[in-house]
Every structure is written in structure tokens, then in C-alpha cells.
Write a protein that holds these residues in place. Sequence first.
Motif, PDB file in Angstrom:
ATOM      1  N   PHE A   1       0.673  -1.171  -0.058  1.00 11.96           N
ATOM      2  CA  PHE A   1      -0.079   0.123  -0.005  1.00 11.96           C
ATOM      3  C   PHE A   1       0.720   1.203  -0.063  1.00 11.96           C
ATOM      4  N   TYR A   2       2.050   1.386   0.631  1.00 12.94           N
ATOM      5  CA  TYR A   2       2.741   2.375   0.799  1.00 12.94           C
ATOM      6  C   TYR A   2       3.330   2.667  -0.666  1.00 12.94           C
ATOM      7  N   VAL A   3       3.768   1.692  -1.276  1.00  9.59           N
ATOM      8  CA  VAL A   3       4.387   1.824  -2.665  1.00  9.59           C
ATOM      9  C   VAL A   3       3.306   2.234  -3.722  1.00  9.59           C
ATOM     10  N   THR A   4       2.119   1.546  -3.515  1.00  7.71           N
ATOM     11  CA  THR A   4       1.024   1.847  -4.608  1.00  7.71           C
ATOM     12  C   THR A   4       0.314   3.472  -4.511  1.00  7.71           C
ATOM     13  N   ALA A   5       0.314   3.737  -3.425  1.00  9.73           N
ATOM     14  CA  ALA A   5      -0.047   5.079  -3.068  1.00  9.73           C
ATOM     15  C   ALA A   5       1.002   6.116  -3.477  1.00  9.73           C
ATOM     16  N   GLU A   6       2.337   5.931  -3.033  1.00  3.42           N
ATOM     17  CA  GLU A   6       3.215   6.846  -3.435  1.00  3.42           C
ATOM     18  C   GLU A   6       3.371   7.069  -5.101  1.00  3.42           C
ATOM     19  N   THR A   7       3.334   5.995  -5.766  1.00  2.00           N
ATOM     20  CA  THR A   7       3.395   6.005  -7.086  1.00  2.00           C
ATOM     21  C   THR A   7       2.097   5.883  -7.983  1.00  2.00           C
ATOM     22  N   LEU A   8       0.971   6.075  -7.305  1.00  2.00           N
ATOM     23  CA  LEU A   8      -0.360   6.036  -8.167  1.00  2.00           C
ATOM     24  C   LEU A   8      -0.442   7.314  -8.798  1.00  2.00           C
ATOM     25  N   PRO A   9      -0.084   8.535  -8.708  1.00  2.00           N
ATOM     26  CA  PRO A   9      -0.252   9.430  -9.411  1.00  2.00           C
ATOM     27  C   PRO A   9       0.166   9.498 -10.850  1.00  2.00           C
ATOM     28  N   VAL A  10       1.353   8.326 -10.863  1.00  2.00           N
ATOM     29  CA  VAL A  10       2.002   8.127 -12.212  1.00  2.00           C
ATOM     30  C   VAL A  10       1.021   7.511 -13.261  1.00  2.00           C
ATOM     31  N   GLY A  11      -0.100   6.933 -12.955  1.00  2.00           N
ATOM     32  CA  GLY A  11      -1.250   6.365 -13.598  1.00  2.00           C
ATOM     33  C   GLY A  11      -2.292   7.344 -13.896  1.00  2.00           C
ATOM     34  N   LEU A  12      -2.509   8.241 -12.941  1.00  2.00           N
ATOM     35  CA  LEU A  12      -3.713   8.877 -12.821  1.00  2.00           C
ATOM     36  C   LEU A  12      -3.442  10.426 -13.113  1.00  2.00           C
ATOM     37  N   LEU A  13      -1.997  10.825 -13.885  1.00  2.00           N
ATOM     38  CA  LEU A  13      -1.801  11.865 -14.056  1.00  2.00           C
ATOM     39  C   LEU A  13      -2.987  12.744 -14.787  1.00  2.00           C
ATOM     40  N   PRO A  14      -3.542  12.326 -16.001  1.00  2.00           N
ATOM     41  CA  PRO A  14      -4.380  13.059 -16.712  1.00  2.00           C
ATOM     42  C   PRO A  14      -5.868  13.239 -15.781  1.00  2.00           C
ATOM     43  N   GLN A  15      -6.162  12.328 -14.945  1.00  2.00           N
ATOM     44  CA  GLN A  15      -7.334  12.649 -14.079  1.00  2.00           C
ATOM     45  C   GLN A  15      -7.173  13.674 -13.098  1.00  2.00           C
ATOM     46  N   ILE A  16      -5.921  13.523 -12.272  1.00  2.03           N
ATOM     47  CA  ILE A  16      -5.784  14.310 -11.230  1.00  2.03           C
ATOM     48  C   ILE A  16      -5.583  15.768 -11.828  1.00  2.03           C
ATOM     49  N   SER A  17      -4.814  15.746 -13.053  1.00  2.00           N
ATOM     50  CA  SER A  17      -4.853  17.159 -13.616  1.00  2.00           C
ATOM     51  C   SER A  17      -6.303  17.873 -14.186  1.00  2.00           C
ATOM     52  N   ALA A  18      -6.905  17.187 -14.552  1.00  2.00           N
ATOM     53  CA  ALA A  18      -8.390  17.499 -15.025  1.00  2.00           C
ATOM     54  C   ALA A  18      -9.200  17.877 -13.610  1.00  2.00           C
ATOM     55  N   GLY A  19      -9.305  16.962 -12.629  1.00  2.00           N
ATOM     56  CA  GLY A  19     -10.055  17.266 -11.601  1.00  2.00           C
ATOM     57  C   GLY A  19      -9.635  18.370 -10.805  1.00  2.00           C
ATOM     58  N   LEU A  20      -8.488  18.570 -10.769  1.00  2.00           N
ATOM     59  CA  LEU A  20      -7.917  19.770  -9.870  1.00  2.00           C
ATOM     60  C   LEU A  20      -7.527  20.985 -10.776  1.00  2.00           C
ATOM     61  N   HIS A  21      -7.877  20.787 -11.926  1.00  5.40           N
ATOM     62  CA  HIS A  21      -7.162  21.856 -12.737  1.00  5.40           C
ATOM     63  C   HIS A  21      -5.860  22.430 -12.924  1.00  5.40           C
ATOM     64  N   VAL A  22      -4.923  21.580 -12.880  1.00  4.08           N
ATOM     65  CA  VAL A  22      -3.393  21.898 -12.845  1.00  4.08           C
ATOM     66  C   VAL A  22      -3.015  20.939 -14.072  1.00  4.08           C
ATOM     67  N   SER A  23      -1.717  21.396 -14.365  1.00  3.17           N
ATOM     68  CA  SER A  23      -1.001  20.709 -15.718  1.00  3.17           C
ATOM     69  C   SER A  23      -0.538  19.329 -15.194  1.00  3.17           C
ATOM     70  N   GLU A  24      -0.384  18.362 -16.125  1.00  5.93           N
ATOM     71  CA  GLU A  24       0.267  17.004 -15.681  1.00  5.93           C
ATOM     72  C   GLU A  24       1.584  17.189 -15.302  1.00  5.93           C
ATOM     73  N   ALA A  25       2.350  18.186 -15.958  1.00  3.38           N
ATOM     74  CA  ALA A  25       3.697  18.411 -15.084  1.00  3.38           C
ATOM     75  C   ALA A  25       3.877  18.623 -13.685  1.00  3.38           C
ATOM     76  N   GLN A  26       2.617  19.445 -13.244  1.00  9.18           N
ATOM     77  CA  GLN A  26       2.521  19.775 -11.988  1.00  9.18           C
ATOM     78  C   GLN A  26       2.168  18.454 -11.122  1.00  9.18           C
ATOM     79  N   VAL A  27       1.356  17.638 -11.570  1.00  2.00           N
ATOM     80  CA  VAL A  27       0.916  16.489 -10.816  1.00  2.00           C
ATOM     81  C   VAL A  27       2.223  15.698 -10.763  1.00  2.00           C
ATOM     82  N   GLY A  28       2.886  15.644 -11.833  1.00  2.00           N
ATOM     83  CA  GLY A  28       4.023  14.835 -11.616  1.00  2.00           C
ATOM     84  C   GLY A  28       5.167  15.395 -10.330  1.00  2.00           C
TER      85      GLY A  28
END
Length: 406
Positions: free
Chosen positions: A17-44
Motif C-alpha cells: 500500500f505504501y508503494v502503490t500510494a506513492e506512485t499512484l499519481p503516475v497512472g492518474l496524471l490526466p485524471q488528477i490534472s483535470a480534476g484539480l485544474h493543474v497541468s500534468e507536469a505539476q501533478v508529476g
Amino acid sequence: MSFNRPAMIVLGASAFFYVTAETLPVGLLPQISAGLHVSEAQVGLLLTSYAVVAALSTIPLTALTMRVPRHMLIAATVAIFVVAQAAAAFAPSFPILVFSRLICALAHGVFWSVIAPVTARLAPPGQAGRATAMVFTGNSLATVVGVPLGTALGQWLGWRVAIGLMAVGGAICVVLLFAFLPKLPPLPRDMATRTGQQLLNSVRILRNPRVLRLSLVTMTVVTGHFAAYTYIAPLVRRDAGLEGVALSVLLLGYGAVGLAGNFVSGRFVDRSPGPLLITLMAVQAGSVALLAPVLGVVPAVLAALLWGGAFTAIPTVFGSTALRVAPTARDAASAVNVVAFQIGIGGGAFVGQVFVSSGNLGALPVLAAMMAVLACLIVITSRQVFPRRISAEEYHAAEAEVLAAH
């Protein structure tokens, strides 16, 4: 003495769960970017900020918790993880999401500093490396199941649901840790004090040339890896047109091959760490380099799978090496290695963000390959740290030194 498998399974689940949570933004870059209105680079940069806090806090917090019983400390770090993930799931803005991850990062370094020494105490003499590989299977499963499944759920039900499930899984782990992890008292007071002083003074720790070499190799290969891996979603979208469910399937395959690699490496890590690590890094360098040109779907998928198989097994070698090069200061050596790993994650994600922001996404695989080759050369010239062969007598002698210190 036999392996304490129930306790090791729970430790592996916590690592999952620690590893999954830490790296989960890698697979959800577009979704988090769109949901919080920030760029994919910022999510990275979520990975960068997380890694920076973990790197800065690991040594002092590990020192401050030296007198805490190890079973209680592991459970406490997972409990903090649960609270942080719950806060992230309900974050109303990007800064709040960042802040919740930074809270988790404070516990992250301590968790990874003590998990390898705790695992070693649950294993028979001479089997610490194999036990570490068993627990670190949780890391592999995170990339096999955690990130792909989290990505798929995030695309289907929303990224908040995916993060919320991390909190639920972590809560279950806390309960199971109290149920199955035996009481593990801290080090004797005089040894804990000495180790605490070492942890508070990283320069003193790094006077051990073998710890310094290990840290250098760790930082080098991890920096290159995360420069490219943080942006694997846009990379495979460019190379193979994979996104959505196809991306989740690719990440599933990436992790599945990594799980196999971790299983195989567990059979060699205690006896032939040098050749094993050189092989893994060579495969990583060659496979990630194939992602530099746009070769099409099949080459991109095969390269990504080989990359996953090689890199996922590498942290197992690092974890067992930290125990071996400083047998009487395992928490200290593990803490330093965790810092080196987090510097690599943060530095790699930051470099990747710079490249992506400047329109140089395709250069990231080249950078990752070059860093893997450089790390491989350091390993080849560091036989005392990564020997070709460790005899059973040498391994038992090191374990006897640990027992004598206790």
C-alpha cells in the motif's frame, strides 16, 4: 528458526500500500490534472515533493524513534499513512493534496528504514536477503496489481476513490500488524544511543565507504528510472497510443514481469549480489533505451515489460546490501539508503518535469538508460559492496556479529 511467514506477509502488504500510494499519481496524471485544474507536469511534482520531505526527515525521525519498540513503530507509520491517504481522498484543492502527501512522507522514511531490519529479525540466520525479497514482493505486487488497478479504478470511479481505497487497505494492515507481528523490543540502550548519533550525523554514517558506494548507486539508478517512469503514461501514449484501459493493462504487465524478476532475484541476492545487480541494471538500460525512438506498439510494450522486470527487483538488492555492509548499525544504513532512494525519486521526477515542460519527453528514456549504465559501472568497481560471491561462512559470520552486538 523458521520464517515468520504471517508477520512477513503483513509487512509485505503494508509495503504494497505504501508503494502503490506513492506512485499512484503516475497512472492518474490526466485524471488528477483535470480534476484539480493543474497541468500534468505539476501533478508529476507530487512525487518530487513527497520524496524531498521523506529524504529530509528520514534520518532525524528514525533517530528520534530509536527507543520505540519496532512492532509499535511499524504500526504507527502505517496508521499515519491511513490518515494521510484519507485526507488526500477528500482534498478540495491541489495544495491540500500536496500537504496530505507530505504528512505521509514524514512516516514513509521511518517505515522503510526499519522494515528491512525488522524483516531480518524474523528470518533464520543467513536468510536475511531472502526474507527481504519475500517482504519486498509487496513492492512488486504494488506495480503488478496496485498501480494498474488503482489506475483503472481512478479512470472508472474517479481518482479520489482510488486513493480512498489505499486508506482502507492501510487500516486493515494496521489491525493485522498488531495481530501477527511479534513484540520486537528496540536495541539495547547503549547501542540505540550510538546508532541514533550516527543517524543524526549523516556525514559520520557516510564515513563507511561501503554505505557511501551503496548510496551512490541507489541515487544514480533511481534518479534515471523515475525521470522516465513518472511520465510513463505520456511516453506510451506517444509511442504506442496506449491510454485508458490499455495503459492499465500495460502497467499490469509491467508489474507482473517485475514480480517474476523479484522472485528470481530472491534466490541469488544472498549469495551473488554483484552479478545479479549488474544483470538487472544492464537489462534496465537496454530496455528503457528502446523507448527513446517511436518504434510502435509491440516494441514499446516489450521494452516496458523488460524495464519493469529489471527495476522492480533492484530495491531488494539494495535493501539486503544495506543490512550486510553495516551489520551492527542496520537501522542507520537502511535510513541512509532510504534517503538516497528518496533523493533519486524526487530528483528523477523533477528532472522529468523539466524535460516534459520543455517538450523533450522523448529524451527521458535516453537519460534513464545512461544513468543505469553509470550505476552499473559503479557496481562493477565496488566488489566489496556488491561481491561476486558470498560464501555461507561469510554470511553466518556477519549474522553472528549482529547477535553479539545484541
